[in-house]
Structure formats: structure tokens, C-alpha cells
Design an enzyme around this catalytic site. Structure first.
Site, PDB file in Angstrom:
ATOM      1  N   GLY A  14       0.791  -1.235   0.000  1.00 24.43           N
ATOM      2  CA  GLY A  14       0.000   0.000   0.000  1.00 24.43           C
ATOM      3  C   GLY A  14       0.820   1.281   0.000  1.00 24.43           C
ATOM      4  N   THR A  15       2.003   1.251  -0.616  1.00 27.56           N
ATOM      5  CA  THR A  15       2.765   2.510  -0.667  1.00 27.56           C
ATOM      6  C   THR A  15       2.081   3.525  -1.587  1.00 27.56           C
ATOM      7  OG1 THR A  15       4.276   1.704  -2.384  1.00 27.56           O
ATOM      8  CG2 THR A  15       4.979   1.402  -0.102  1.00 27.56           C
ATOM      9  N   LYS A  91      -6.700  -9.001  -7.530  1.00 21.95           N
ATOM     10  CA  LYS A  91      -7.849  -9.755  -8.052  1.00 21.95           C
ATOM     11  C   LYS A  91      -8.457  -9.028  -9.254  1.00 21.95           C
ATOM     12  CE  LYS A  91     -10.787 -12.721  -5.421  1.00 21.95           C
ATOM     13  NZ  LYS A  91      -9.808 -13.754  -5.138  1.00 21.95           N
ATOM     14  N   LEU A  93     -11.457  -7.582 -11.244  1.00 22.33           N
ATOM     15  CA  LEU A  93     -12.800  -7.140 -10.849  1.00 22.33           C
ATOM     16  C   LEU A  93     -13.842  -7.769 -11.765  1.00 22.33           C
ATOM     17  CD1 LEU A  93     -12.671  -3.314 -10.091  1.00 22.33           C
ATOM     18  CD2 LEU A  93     -12.724  -5.203  -8.480  1.00 22.33           C
ATOM     19  N   HIS A 109      -0.362   0.716 -13.241  1.00 24.10           N
ATOM     20  CA  HIS A 109       0.438  -0.435 -13.697  1.00 24.10           C
ATOM     21  C   HIS A 109       1.893   0.018 -13.870  1.00 24.10           C
ATOM     22  CE1 HIS A 109       1.226  -4.321 -15.456  1.00 24.10           C
ATOM     23  NE2 HIS A 109       1.925  -3.697 -16.390  1.00 24.10           N
TER      24      HIS A 109
HETATM   25  C1  GRF Z   1       2.630  -1.119  -7.769  1.00 22.60           C
HETATM   26  O1  GRF Z   1       3.824  -1.349  -8.461  1.00 22.60           O
HETATM   27  C2  GRF Z   1       1.488  -0.952  -8.745  1.00 22.60           C
HETATM   28  O2  GRF Z   1       1.872  -0.382  -9.954  1.00 22.60           O
HETATM   29  C3  GRF Z   1       1.033  -2.367  -8.968  1.00 22.60           C
HETATM   30  O3  GRF Z   1       1.177  -2.986  -7.710  1.00 22.60           O
HETATM   31  C4  GRF Z   1       2.187  -2.320  -6.956  1.00 22.60           C
HETATM   32  C5  GRF Z   1       1.586  -1.933  -5.642  1.00 22.60           C
HETATM   33  O4  GRF Z   1       2.533  -1.440  -4.736  1.00 22.60           O
HETATM   34  N1  GRF Z   1      -0.300  -2.418  -9.523  1.00 22.60           N
HETATM   35  P1  GRF Z   1       2.059  -0.816  -3.360  1.00 22.60           P
HETATM   36  O5  GRF Z   1       1.176  -1.856  -2.665  1.00 22.60           O
HETATM   37  O6  GRF Z   1       1.319   0.447  -3.642  1.00 22.60           O
HETATM   38  O7  GRF Z   1       3.310  -0.576  -2.583  1.00 22.60           O
END
Ligand code: GRF
Length: 208
Positions: A14-15, A91, A93, A109
Site C-alpha cells: 500500500g505505498t 484480483k 474485478l 500499472h
Molecule cells: C505497484 O507497483 C502498482 O503499480 C502495482 O502494484 C504495486 C503496488 O505497490 N499495480 P504498493 O502496494 O502500492 O506498494
């Protein structure tokens, strides 16, 4: 105009969620994250949400598929969510939710779509594929979600140079820095009603 209500869906650390929270706290985005949803009980994103007193909702995978989908849709509707943000949500949707929230679900992405995206391209695998292919630039993409994985209209993209010194880990780190810029920026544009979709093309309207 009332603040837009955002739901952020996470499966991991969740960064990106944190980057959105930070921009809201700084007053850059006039919106409220009213819900953080996860399909993983140990997703650190849930801890980040709790630290901010944001309500969380855990989707249990042990329920029947249809039930699971309906529960998610019911929750989004009962919370009057305006924008759904997939920030590392693993997941797929269901079509019913995509249809209901057409052009109101965005995904981040970690590559320049249409490269290194679609089925099987997630996490470090995206960056491994980019390094192996030998690309000189990579980046991140925010797009609307449609029925095909990583396929909906592109809203924002930002690129960076891939150097000889990069490995998948260093590339992932560099791309994440870009993600923390373009995901909150997209949300800001959405909340200011500046995103217009014309077929596959997304037009960003000038600030008034
Ligand atoms: C990110 O690289 C995002 O692009 C991808 O999943 C990763 C999530 O990273 N869809 P975080 O959980 O936000 O740290």
C-alpha cells in the site's frame, strides 16, 4: 461541490495508498478516502488505513464467487463511492462492477502500457520482463479499468530511462517513485472533473 468519495483497493504494502493519503493531507486533492478494501488479511495497506482512521473492509476469499462480487458491489454502493482506485489490487474485478462504475475505476500499472502488461504481469515480473527484453525506457501508466486486464483508456503515463546498471529491483524502485506522482495526480484531475473519455482517448481539460 461536495468532496468525492474514494475507495482504494489494495492487496499488498500500500505505498501507493500512502502517496494518495499524503497528497490529500497536503491539500493537493480535494477528496476523501472513505474506504480501503483488501482481499488479503495481512495486507500492510490495511494498517496504513487504520493509522489514518480510514474504515477498512476485508473481502474474504472463502465466500462463493458470486457472493463475493455482490458483496463488493453492495459495499461500494452503500458507501456512495465516486471513484474506485486499484492500487496494487491483485484480483480481477467482475464485469458487473466494471459496468456499474464505467470510467470511474482506475488502475496503476508499473510499465508503459501496452508493453509488459496483461495476464501474468504483476509485481517484480513486470520489471524482470522489461530488463530481459532490453528496453531503454520504462515507466508507469494510470488507466481506466475495462473488461480486459490492463487495457482500458490511458489517463497518464510517465517514462524513465533504464540504464545498464538497472536490475528488476532497482527498476521497480524507480518506477514506484513515478507511480507516487501520477496516481495522485490522476485522482486530482478526476476530482476536478477534468478527465474526458473519447473512445480510447482521454482528454485532460485545462484548469479553469
Ligand atoms: C505497484 O507497483 C502498482 O503499480 C502495482 O502494484 C504495486 C503496488 O505497490 N499495480 P504498493 O502496494 O502500492 O506498494
Amino acid at each position: 461541490m461536495s468532496k468525492k468519495r474514494i475507495a482504494v483497493l489494495v492487496s499488498g504494502s500500500g505505498t501507493n495508498l500512502q502517496a494518495i493519503i499524503n497528497q490529500i493531507d497536503r491539500g493537493r486533492i480535494d477528496a476523501e478516502i472513505t474506504l480501503v478494501i483488501s482481499d488479503k488479511v495481512n495486507a500492510y495497506g490495511l494498517v496504513r488505513a487504520k493509522n489514518q482512521n480510514i474504515p477498512t473492509y476485508l473481502l474474504h476469499e472463502d465466500v462463493l464467487k458470486d457472493d463475493y462480487n455482490q458483496k463488493l458491489l453492495d459495499k461500494l454502493q452503500s458507501e456512495k463511492i465516486d471513484l474506485v482506485v486499484l492500487a496494487g489490487y491483485l484480483k480481477i474485478l467482475p464485469a458487473k462492477i466494471i459496468e456499474h462504475y464505467r470510467n470511474r475505476i482506475i488502475n496503476i500499472h508499473p510499465s508503459l502500457i501496452p508493453s509488459f502488461c496483461g495476464k501474468g504481469y504483476y509485481g517484480l515480473k513486470v520489471h524482470e520482463a522489461a530488463i530481459e527484453y532490453g528496453v531503454k525506457v520504462s515507466g508507469a501508466t494510470v488507466h481506466f479499468v475495462d473488461e480486459i486486464a490492463d487495457h482500458g483508456p490511458i489517463i497518464l503515463q510517465k517514462s524513465l530511462e533504464v540504464t545498464n546498471e538497472d536490475d528488476p529491483q532497482s527498476l521497480q524502485k524507480k518506477v514506484l517513485e513515478i507511480e507516487y506522482e501520477i496516481l495522485p495526480e490522476t485522482i486530482r484531475l478526476f476530482c476536478e472533473d477534468r478527465i474526458q473519455v473519447e473512445g480510447r482517448r482521454v482528454i485532460i481539460k485545462q484548469e479553469e
